[in-house]
Design a protein around this motif. Structure first.
Motif, short mmCIF file in Angstrom:
data_model
loop_
_atom_site.label_atom_id
_atom_site.label_comp_id
_atom_site.label_asym_id
_atom_site.label_seq_id
_atom_site.Cartn_x
_atom_site.Cartn_y
_atom_site.Cartn_z
N UNK A 79 0.80 -1.23 0.00
CA UNK A 79 0.00 0.00 0.00
C UNK A 79 0.84 1.28 0.00
N UNK A 80 2.00 1.26 0.61
CA UNK A 80 2.83 2.47 0.66
C UNK A 80 3.39 2.81 -0.72
N UNK A 81 3.80 1.81 -1.48
CA UNK A 81 4.29 2.06 -2.84
C UNK A 81 3.15 2.54 -3.72
N UNK A 82 1.99 1.93 -3.61
CA UNK A 82 0.83 2.39 -4.38
C UNK A 82 0.53 3.84 -4.04
N UNK A 83 0.53 4.18 -2.77
CA UNK A 83 0.23 5.56 -2.34
C UNK A 83 1.23 6.55 -2.92
N UNK A 84 2.48 6.15 -3.09
CA UNK A 84 3.48 7.05 -3.67
C UNK A 84 3.19 7.34 -5.14
N UNK A 85 2.41 6.49 -5.78
CA UNK A 85 2.08 6.69 -7.19
C UNK A 85 0.84 7.57 -7.38
N UNK A 86 0.21 7.98 -6.30
CA UNK A 86 -1.05 8.73 -6.36
C UNK A 86 -0.93 10.08 -5.65
N UNK A 87 -1.66 11.08 -6.15
CA UNK A 87 -1.89 12.32 -5.41
C UNK A 87 -3.18 12.15 -4.63
N UNK A 88 -3.25 12.75 -3.48
CA UNK A 88 -4.47 12.76 -2.68
C UNK A 88 -4.86 14.21 -2.42
N UNK A 89 -6.15 14.54 -2.56
CA UNK A 89 -7.21 13.58 -2.86
C UNK A 89 -7.01 12.95 -4.23
N UNK A 90 -7.47 11.70 -4.34
CA UNK A 90 -7.40 10.94 -5.58
C UNK A 90 -8.83 10.62 -6.00
#
Length: 126
Positions: free
Chosen positions: A27-38
């Motif tokens: 989940x941490x690697x996935x989160x690094x690939x996204x801006x939030x809010x997403x």
């Protein structure tokens, strides 16, 4: 290197990072690939994740218990500028046994915000 080439390279690196995180169940690697809010538009519903807290669990629920891994079938750059890239992505999800689970198209918007490239939103037919 042109803005188009730099932006496209950055967007494709984001897509590789996202796939790496999904398939590693990280989940941490996935989160690094996204801006939030997403944001994700699918099935007539806009889903907004304000933070990465529930994103990966929500993905696992969408993908289903049979999900084994995901691949990009193809990625086409539709448009790019110095701070944003639109990608037409073929998403292919496979079962644990390697058989194809589902294939669908998705429009990804990869943006450079606060000098960091990541996916801001997408619209999926999955």
């Amino acid at each position: 290197m042109s803005d188009y080439t730099s932006a496209t390279d950055a967007a494709l690196a984001v897509m590789r990072l996202h796939l790496e995180g999904l398939n590693a169940r990280d989940p941490e690697t996935v989160a690094r690939s996204l801006h939030f809010p997403h944001y994700r538009l699918s099935g007539g519903k806009m889903t907004i994740w304000e933070s990465p807290d529930s994103y990966f669990d929500d993905f696992r629920a969408r993908a289903g218990q049979e999900w084994g891994h995901t691949e990009w079938g193809e990625i086409n750059v539709l448009e790019a500028s110095g701070d944003k890239v639109h990608l037409d992505v073929e998403v292919r999800r496979f079962r644990v046994d390697g058989s194809l689970l589902v294939t669908f198209r998705s429009l990804w918007v990869i943006a450079r915000l606060a000098d960091r490239w990541a996916a801001q939103l997408r619209s999926s037919f999955g």
